[in-house]
Structures are given as structure tokens and as C-alpha cells.
Motif scaffolding. Structure first.
Motif, PDB file in Angstrom:
ATOM      1  N   MET A  38      44.994  32.127  -2.502  1.00 44.25           N
ATOM      2  CA  MET A  38      44.132  31.232  -1.789  1.00 44.25           C
ATOM      3  C   MET A  38      43.459  32.101  -0.618  1.00 44.25           C
ATOM      4  O   MET A  38      44.001  32.857  -0.076  1.00 44.25           O
ATOM      5  CB  MET A  38      44.699  29.735  -1.571  1.00 44.25           C
ATOM      6  N   THR A  39      42.183  31.634  -0.476  1.00 42.12           N
ATOM      7  CA  THR A  39      41.628  31.805   0.874  1.00 42.12           C
ATOM      8  C   THR A  39      41.219  30.434   1.526  1.00 42.12           C
ATOM      9  O   THR A  39      40.816  29.369   0.954  1.00 42.12           O
ATOM     10  CB  THR A  39      40.238  32.665   0.368  1.00 42.12           C
ATOM     11  N   THR A  40      41.203  30.603   2.808  1.00 41.71           N
ATOM     12  CA  THR A  40      40.673  29.395   3.586  1.00 41.71           C
ATOM     13  C   THR A  40      39.662  29.807   4.756  1.00 41.71           C
ATOM     14  O   THR A  40      40.071  30.588   5.394  1.00 41.71           O
ATOM     15  CB  THR A  40      42.012  28.563   4.205  1.00 41.71           C
ATOM     16  N   THR A  41      38.879  28.756   4.970  1.00 46.61           N
ATOM     17  CA  THR A  41      38.078  29.094   6.195  1.00 46.61           C
ATOM     18  C   THR A  41      38.239  27.763   7.081  1.00 46.61           C
ATOM     19  O   THR A  41      38.073  26.457   6.526  1.00 46.61           O
ATOM     20  CB  THR A  41      36.676  29.425   5.745  1.00 46.61           C
ATOM     21  N   THR A  42      38.096  27.643   8.364  1.00 50.81           N
ATOM     22  CA  THR A  42      37.981  26.611   9.210  1.00 50.81           C
ATOM     23  C   THR A  42      36.665  26.936  10.247  1.00 50.81           C
ATOM     24  O   THR A  42      36.669  28.009  10.709  1.00 50.81           O
ATOM     25  CB  THR A  42      39.252  26.200   9.831  1.00 50.81           C
ATOM     26  N   ALA A  43      36.511  25.677  10.780  1.00 47.23           N
ATOM     27  CA  ALA A  43      35.416  25.701  11.828  1.00 47.23           C
ATOM     28  C   ALA A  43      35.444  24.605  12.605  1.00 47.23           C
ATOM     29  O   ALA A  43      35.432  23.336  12.307  1.00 47.23           O
ATOM     30  CB  ALA A  43      34.086  26.204  11.543  1.00 47.23           C
ATOM     31  N   THR A  44      35.681  24.570  13.895  1.00 47.59           N
ATOM     32  CA  THR A  44      35.978  23.493  14.974  1.00 47.59           C
ATOM     33  C   THR A  44      34.312  23.640  15.704  1.00 47.59           C
ATOM     34  O   THR A  44      34.118  24.472  16.390  1.00 47.59           O
ATOM     35  CB  THR A  44      37.102  23.586  15.635  1.00 47.59           C
ATOM     36  N   GLY A  45      33.936  22.417  15.949  1.00 44.67           N
ATOM     37  CA  GLY A  45      32.883  22.198  17.066  1.00 44.67           C
ATOM     38  C   GLY A  45      32.748  20.805  17.360  1.00 44.67           C
ATOM     39  O   GLY A  45      33.603  19.928  17.194  1.00 44.67           O
ATOM     40  N   CYS A  46      31.572  20.227  17.624  1.00 45.80           N
ATOM     41  CA  CYS A  46      31.338  18.945  17.935  1.00 45.80           C
ATOM     42  C   CYS A  46      30.863  18.077  16.849  1.00 45.80           C
ATOM     43  O   CYS A  46      30.219  18.704  15.942  1.00 45.80           O
ATOM     44  CB  CYS A  46      30.238  18.966  19.049  1.00 45.80           C
ATOM     45  N   ALA A  47      31.386  16.703  16.750  1.00 45.19           N
ATOM     46  CA  ALA A  47      30.864  15.953  15.494  1.00 45.19           C
ATOM     47  C   ALA A  47      29.430  16.074  15.305  1.00 45.19           C
ATOM     48  O   ALA A  47      28.741  15.820  16.270  1.00 45.19           O
ATOM     49  CB  ALA A  47      31.433  14.626  15.881  1.00 45.19           C
ATOM     50  N   ASP A  48      29.240  15.988  14.007  1.00 44.06           N
ATOM     51  CA  ASP A  48      27.688  16.142  13.789  1.00 44.06           C
ATOM     52  C   ASP A  48      27.631  15.014  12.460  1.00 44.06           C
ATOM     53  O   ASP A  48      28.262  15.126  11.507  1.00 44.06           O
ATOM     54  CB  ASP A  48      27.421  17.599  13.048  1.00 44.06           C
ATOM     55  N   ALA A  49      26.457  14.207  12.954  1.00 43.76           N
ATOM     56  CA  ALA A  49      26.383  13.151  11.843  1.00 43.76           C
ATOM     57  C   ALA A  49      25.769  13.687  10.403  1.00 43.76           C
ATOM     58  O   ALA A  49      26.108  13.008   9.453  1.00 43.76           O
ATOM     59  CB  ALA A  49      25.428  12.180  12.007  1.00 43.76           C
ATOM     60  N   ASP A  50      25.002  14.888  10.354  1.00 44.67           N
ATOM     61  CA  ASP A  50      24.525  15.610   9.184  1.00 44.67           C
ATOM     62  C   ASP A  50      25.832  16.645   8.546  1.00 44.67           C
ATOM     63  O   ASP A  50      25.417  17.338   7.845  1.00 44.67           O
ATOM     64  CB  ASP A  50      23.575  16.406   9.484  1.00 44.67           C
ATOM     65  N   ALA A  51      26.823  16.375   8.690  1.00 42.70           N
ATOM     66  CA  ALA A  51      28.143  17.273   8.149  1.00 42.70           C
ATOM     67  C   ALA A  51      28.054  16.920   6.557  1.00 42.70           C
ATOM     68  O   ALA A  51      27.630  16.004   6.243  1.00 42.70           O
ATOM     69  CB  ALA A  51      29.386  16.997   8.489  1.00 42.70           C
ATOM     70  N   PRO A  52      28.046  18.149   5.837  1.00 45.21           N
ATOM     71  CA  PRO A  52      27.981  17.927   4.380  1.00 45.21           C
ATOM     72  C   PRO A  52      29.006  17.139   3.983  1.00 45.21           C
ATOM     73  O   PRO A  52      30.221  17.205   4.420  1.00 45.21           O
ATOM     74  CB  PRO A  52      27.895  19.420   3.821  1.00 45.21           C
ATOM     75  N   ARG A  53      29.020  16.605   2.633  1.00 44.00           N
ATOM     76  CA  ARG A  53      29.808  16.010   2.073  1.00 44.00           C
ATOM     77  C   ARG A  53      31.227  16.784   1.503  1.00 44.00           C
ATOM     78  O   ARG A  53      30.633  18.035   1.108  1.00 44.00           O
ATOM     79  CB  ARG A  53      29.492  14.987   0.877  1.00 44.00           C
ATOM     80  N   ALA A  54      32.191  16.475   1.484  1.00 39.34           N
ATOM     81  CA  ALA A  54      33.270  17.066   1.031  1.00 39.34           C
ATOM     82  C   ALA A  54      33.287  16.856  -0.501  1.00 39.34           C
ATOM     83  O   ALA A  54      33.248  15.803  -0.946  1.00 39.34           O
ATOM     84  CB  ALA A  54      34.557  16.457   1.726  1.00 39.34           C
ATOM     85  N   TRP A  55      33.791  18.074  -1.243  1.00 37.25           N
ATOM     86  CA  TRP A  55      33.581  17.953  -2.529  1.00 37.25           C
ATOM     87  C   TRP A  55      34.909  19.011  -3.084  1.00 37.25           C
ATOM     88  O   TRP A  55      35.512  19.774  -2.277  1.00 37.25           O
ATOM     89  CB  TRP A  55      32.675  18.275  -3.326  1.00 37.25           C
ATOM     90  N   VAL A  56      35.269  18.795  -4.466  1.00 34.93           N
ATOM     91  CA  VAL A  56      36.268  19.507  -5.073  1.00 34.93           C
ATOM     92  C   VAL A  56      35.681  20.022  -6.425  1.00 34.93           C
ATOM     93  O   VAL A  56      34.751  19.215  -7.108  1.00 34.93           O
ATOM     94  CB  VAL A  56      37.568  18.768  -5.493  1.00 34.93           C
ATOM     95  N   GLY A  57      35.737  21.109  -6.955  1.00 36.25           N
ATOM     96  CA  GLY A  57      35.171  21.768  -8.087  1.00 36.25           C
ATOM     97  C   GLY A  57      36.541  22.387  -8.784  1.00 36.25           C
ATOM     98  O   GLY A  57      37.404  23.198  -8.169  1.00 36.25           O
ATOM     99  N   GLN A  58      36.381  22.664 -10.161  1.00 35.21           N
ATOM    100  CA  GLN A  58      37.290  23.328 -10.774  1.00 35.21           C
ATOM    101  C   GLN A  58      36.796  24.118 -11.895  1.00 35.21           C
ATOM    102  O   GLN A  58      35.800  23.502 -12.789  1.00 35.21           O
ATOM    103  CB  GLN A  58      38.545  22.493 -11.449  1.00 35.21           C
ATOM    104  N   THR A  59      37.070  25.265 -12.242  1.00 38.56           N
ATOM    105  CA  THR A  59      36.753  25.867 -13.447  1.00 38.56           C
ATOM    106  C   THR A  59      37.651  26.884 -14.021  1.00 38.56           C
ATOM    107  O   THR A  59      38.503  27.077 -13.577  1.00 38.56           O
ATOM    108  CB  THR A  59      35.499  27.089 -13.004  1.00 38.56           C
TER     109      THR A  59
END
Length: 161
Positions: A38-59
Motif C-alpha cells: 500500500m501507499t498512503t498520502t495525507t494532507a491537513t489544512g483548513c476546512a474547504d467547502a469545495d473538497a473533492p468527493r471521496a471515492w473508491v475504485g478497483q481494477t
């Protein structure tokens, strides 16, 4: 001269047959992807109303299943979080991608108008015969992905397509 050409052509045909058989019998090269991984990335900042939607994909490939978990965002009280991720098999074919969040110390001061939020993303390579992958944050299940031969994509809180 005609005899030399026919001997040459016969040798060429036999050589092609032998080379073709060797290619057919030789196993395809393995991918350079470690399974499981696995690889993981995280980012912390101030809340943004325009945050992208969370999604899951599988191939699916013949060697592994690739599961992508993207843009999961949550707000929290502490301005700095340390996010750790762990991939483990809990039972035959049942995997867990567990995120844990804890405040970093020392914490840096924040703007009083800032509501801290963290966005997490991860890519996972699992064996092709896995059953499920549960994605958890601090023990709470965010989503569970079920193995499929077909590519899948869905936004969190929606049905797989």
C-alpha cells in the motif's frame, strides 16, 4: 541454388516454430508490484467547502487487485494530526486498511477561523483471490470493498457500479 534456398527456408520455419514455442512456454514476466502492499498520502489544512468527493475504485489484473481509496476528508479539533496506516489480513482473504489519527506534539498554533481537516488517499495491491478490504479510521469502518473481476468505481455512501 534451389536446394540451398529450400534448406534455408526449412531452417527458418523450424527456427520460428522453436522460438514461438519457447515464447509460449516461458512464463510472462511478473509485475514489479509487491503484493500485498500500500501507499498512503495525507494532507491537513483548513476546512474547504469545495473538497473533492471521496471515492473508491478497483481494477483487476491476473497478478493482483488494485484498490484505490481517494479524497476521504474529515474535520477534527487538533490542528496537526499524525496519520498512520496499516494493511493486514485478519482472516483468509479478509483484509483491513486501518488508519489511526492522533494529535502531533507539539502542535502549531492555528488561525481561530480555521477548522482543521485532513484528506487521506491510499492505493492498495492485494492478492487476486482476496474477499474483502475494510477501510477503517480509528476503528470505525469507512467502507468495505468486495473483490470483483470487473472494474468498480463508486463515491463513498453510494452503491458500487
Amino acid at each position: 541454388m534451389a536446394k540451398r534456398v529450400s534448406v534455408f527456408l526449412a531452417g527458418l520455419v523450424v527456427g520460428l516454430l522453436i522460438a514461438g514455442s519457447a515464447v509460449y512456454v516461458t512464463a510472462l514476466p511478473q509485475s514489479s508490484v509487491a503484493v500485498p502492499s500500500m501507499t498512503t498520502t495525507t494532507a491537513t489544512g483548513c476546512a474547504d467547502a469545495d473538497a473533492p468527493r471521496a471515492w473508491v475504485g478497483q481494477t483487476a489484473t491476473s497478478e493482483y487487485r488494485s484498490v484505490v481509496f481517494q479524497n476521504y476528508t474529515f474535520t477534527h479539533d487538533d490542528p496537526d494530526l499524525e496519520i498512520r496506516a496499516n494493511l493486514s489480513e485478519t482472516a483468509d482473504g479478509r483484509w483491513v486498511l486501518a488508519f489511526t489519527a492522533r494529535p502531533e506534539t507539539p502542535s502549531k498554533p492555528t488561525d481561530p477561523d480555521c477548522v482543521p481537516q485532513t484528506t487521506m488517499s491510499s492505493s492498495v495491491a492485494l492478492p487476486p483471490d482476496y474477499e474483502t478490504l475494510a477501510v477503517r479510521l480509528d476503528g470505525e469502518t469507512i467502507t468495505t470493498v468486495r473483490n470483483s473481476e470487473r472494474p468498480q468505481f463508486y463515491y463513498l455512501n453510494e452503491t458500487a457500479s
